[in-house]
Write a protein that holds these residues in place. Structure first.
Motif, PDB file in Angstrom:
ATOM      1  N   TRP A   1       0.801  -1.333   0.045  1.00 30.67           N
ATOM      2  CA  TRP A   1      -0.089  -0.046   0.129  1.00 30.67           C
ATOM      3  C   TRP A   1       0.914   1.309   0.127  1.00 30.67           C
ATOM      4  O   TRP A   1       0.422   2.414  -0.065  1.00 30.67           O
ATOM      5  CB  TRP A   1      -0.871  -0.113   1.199  1.00 30.67           C
ATOM      6  CG  TRP A   1      -2.022  -1.034   1.136  1.00 30.67           C
ATOM      7  CD1 TRP A   1      -2.720  -1.343  -0.136  1.00 30.67           C
ATOM      8  CD2 TRP A   1      -2.706  -1.789   1.862  1.00 30.67           C
ATOM      9  NE1 TRP A   1      -3.445  -2.538   0.049  1.00 30.67           N
ATOM     10  CE2 TRP A   1      -3.835  -2.532   1.507  1.00 30.67           C
ATOM     11  CE3 TRP A   1      -2.248  -1.843   3.472  1.00 30.67           C
ATOM     12  CZ2 TRP A   1      -4.347  -3.597   2.107  1.00 30.67           C
ATOM     13  CZ3 TRP A   1      -3.400  -2.970   4.051  1.00 30.67           C
ATOM     14  CH2 TRP A   1      -4.214  -3.627   3.586  1.00 30.67           C
TER      15      TRP A   1
ATOM     16  N   TYR B   1       0.751   1.462  -3.903  1.00 30.48           N
ATOM     17  CA  TYR B   1      -0.629   1.315  -4.402  1.00 30.48           C
ATOM     18  C   TYR B   1      -1.678   1.742  -3.546  1.00 30.48           C
ATOM     19  O   TYR B   1      -1.512   1.691  -2.287  1.00 30.48           O
ATOM     20  CB  TYR B   1      -0.793  -0.273  -4.995  1.00 30.48           C
ATOM     21  CG  TYR B   1       0.060  -0.474  -6.135  1.00 30.48           C
ATOM     22  CD1 TYR B   1      -0.240  -0.512  -7.606  1.00 30.48           C
ATOM     23  CD2 TYR B   1       1.333  -0.960  -5.763  1.00 30.48           C
ATOM     24  CE1 TYR B   1       0.574  -0.778  -8.736  1.00 30.48           C
ATOM     25  CE2 TYR B   1       2.309  -1.578  -6.965  1.00 30.48           C
ATOM     26  CZ  TYR B   1       1.853  -1.247  -8.198  1.00 30.48           C
ATOM     27  OH  TYR B   1       2.586  -1.777  -9.157  1.00 30.48           O
ATOM     28  N   ASN B   2      -2.807   2.103  -4.145  1.00 26.97           N
ATOM     29  CA  ASN B   2      -3.973   2.586  -3.389  1.00 26.97           C
ATOM     30  C   ASN B   2      -4.617   1.596  -2.402  1.00 26.97           C
ATOM     31  O   ASN B   2      -5.124   0.643  -3.433  1.00 26.97           O
ATOM     32  CB  ASN B   2      -4.610   3.566  -4.221  1.00 26.97           C
ATOM     33  CG  ASN B   2      -5.973   4.138  -3.473  1.00 26.97           C
ATOM     34  OD1 ASN B   2      -6.439   3.865  -2.550  1.00 26.97           O
ATOM     35  ND2 ASN B   2      -6.194   5.319  -3.868  1.00 26.97           N
TER      36      ASN B   2
ATOM     37  N   GLU C   1      -7.467   1.635  -1.082  1.00 32.04           N
ATOM     38  CA  GLU C   1      -9.212   1.718  -1.564  1.00 32.04           C
ATOM     39  C   GLU C   1      -8.838   0.733  -2.869  1.00 32.04           C
ATOM     40  O   GLU C   1     -10.138   0.056  -3.030  1.00 32.04           O
ATOM     41  CB  GLU C   1      -9.561   2.995  -1.732  1.00 32.04           C
ATOM     42  CG  GLU C   1      -9.712   3.590  -0.400  1.00 32.04           C
ATOM     43  CD  GLU C   1     -10.322   4.897  -0.396  1.00 32.04           C
ATOM     44  OE1 GLU C   1     -10.884   5.283  -1.461  1.00 32.04           O
ATOM     45  OE2 GLU C   1     -10.098   5.936   0.404  1.00 32.04           O
ATOM     46  N   ASP C   2      -8.263   0.942  -3.852  1.00 37.04           N
ATOM     47  CA  ASP C   2      -8.340   0.273  -5.139  1.00 37.04           C
ATOM     48  C   ASP C   2      -7.873  -1.296  -4.968  1.00 37.04           C
ATOM     49  O   ASP C   2      -8.457  -2.207  -5.607  1.00 37.04           O
ATOM     50  CB  ASP C   2      -7.538   0.894  -6.213  1.00 37.04           C
ATOM     51  CG  ASP C   2      -8.005   2.340  -6.502  1.00 37.04           C
ATOM     52  OD1 ASP C   2      -9.090   2.619  -6.432  1.00 37.04           O
ATOM     53  OD2 ASP C   2      -7.113   3.017  -6.881  1.00 37.04           O
ATOM     54  N   TYR C   3      -7.014  -1.700  -4.067  1.00 40.01           N
ATOM     55  CA  TYR C   3      -6.335  -2.951  -3.763  1.00 40.01           C
ATOM     56  C   TYR C   3      -6.290  -3.276  -2.307  1.00 40.01           C
ATOM     57  O   TYR C   3      -5.427  -3.371  -1.594  1.00 40.01           O
ATOM     58  CB  TYR C   3      -5.190  -2.935  -4.456  1.00 40.01           C
ATOM     59  CG  TYR C   3      -5.033  -2.271  -5.765  1.00 40.01           C
ATOM     60  CD1 TYR C   3      -5.334  -3.305  -7.075  1.00 40.01           C
ATOM     61  CD2 TYR C   3      -4.578  -1.173  -6.044  1.00 40.01           C
ATOM     62  CE1 TYR C   3      -5.496  -2.564  -8.199  1.00 40.01           C
ATOM     63  CE2 TYR C   3      -4.423  -0.589  -7.281  1.00 40.01           C
ATOM     64  CZ  TYR C   3      -5.004  -1.338  -8.534  1.00 40.01           C
ATOM     65  OH  TYR C   3      -5.105  -0.837  -9.613  1.00 40.01           O
TER      66      TYR C   3
ATOM     67  N   SER D   1      -7.830  -8.798  -5.194  1.00 34.57           N
ATOM     68  CA  SER D   1      -8.039  -7.471  -5.811  1.00 34.57           C
ATOM     69  C   SER D   1      -6.790  -7.185  -6.773  1.00 34.57           C
ATOM     70  O   SER D   1      -6.792  -6.590  -7.840  1.00 34.57           O
ATOM     71  CB  SER D   1      -8.287  -6.243  -5.178  1.00 34.57           C
ATOM     72  OG  SER D   1      -7.499  -5.875  -4.023  1.00 34.57           O
TER      73      SER D   1
ATOM     74  N   ASN E   1      -5.735  -7.531 -11.231  1.00 34.69           N
ATOM     75  CA  ASN E   1      -5.131  -6.802 -12.049  1.00 34.69           C
ATOM     76  C   ASN E   1      -3.750  -7.108 -12.505  1.00 34.69           C
ATOM     77  O   ASN E   1      -3.310  -6.446 -13.394  1.00 34.69           O
ATOM     78  CB  ASN E   1      -5.062  -5.294 -11.109  1.00 34.69           C
ATOM     79  CG  ASN E   1      -6.256  -4.597 -11.329  1.00 34.69           C
ATOM     80  OD1 ASN E   1      -6.536  -4.085 -12.040  1.00 34.69           O
ATOM     81  ND2 ASN E   1      -6.919  -4.916  -9.983  1.00 34.69           N
TER      82      ASN E   1
END
Length: 98
Positions: A66, A69-70, A72-74, A79, A83
């Protein structure tokens, strides 16, 4: 012209030339991941360690992931798998950067 490389030589190259890209466990996991890909697809991968360093990242855990990478998105491993390529080993994992 291709040369086969065994796990020991693979890990040794990273230890000597790029010791901070992957942990000792991560080097073995990356080797396993790449050789499994070769077996699954029947496609040989050329040993290009600089490309591997650019294409793959090792993370100790989701908290470290994190940072790049975000959250909330992952929010979880699934998740991430939706991707990109994800290879878990122990508590750590390697992804193909995206």
């Amino acid at each position: 012209m291709k040369t086969s490389i065994e796990e020991y030589e693979f890990c040794r190259w990273f230890r000597e030339h790029r010791p901070h890209n992957f942990s000792p466990e991560g080097r073995r996991a990356l080797y396993d991941m790449l050789t499994n890909y070769e077996e699954d697809t029947g496609e040989e991968i050329e040993f290009d360690p600089i490309a591997f360093c650019c294409e793959y990242s090792e993370y100790e855990d989701m908290e470290e992931f994190w940072l790049d990478y975000n959250k909330e998105d992952y929010p979880d491993e699934e998740s991430i798998m939706d991707n990109t390529f994800y290879w878990a080993f122990g508590e750590s994992f390697i992804i193909q950067r995206f």
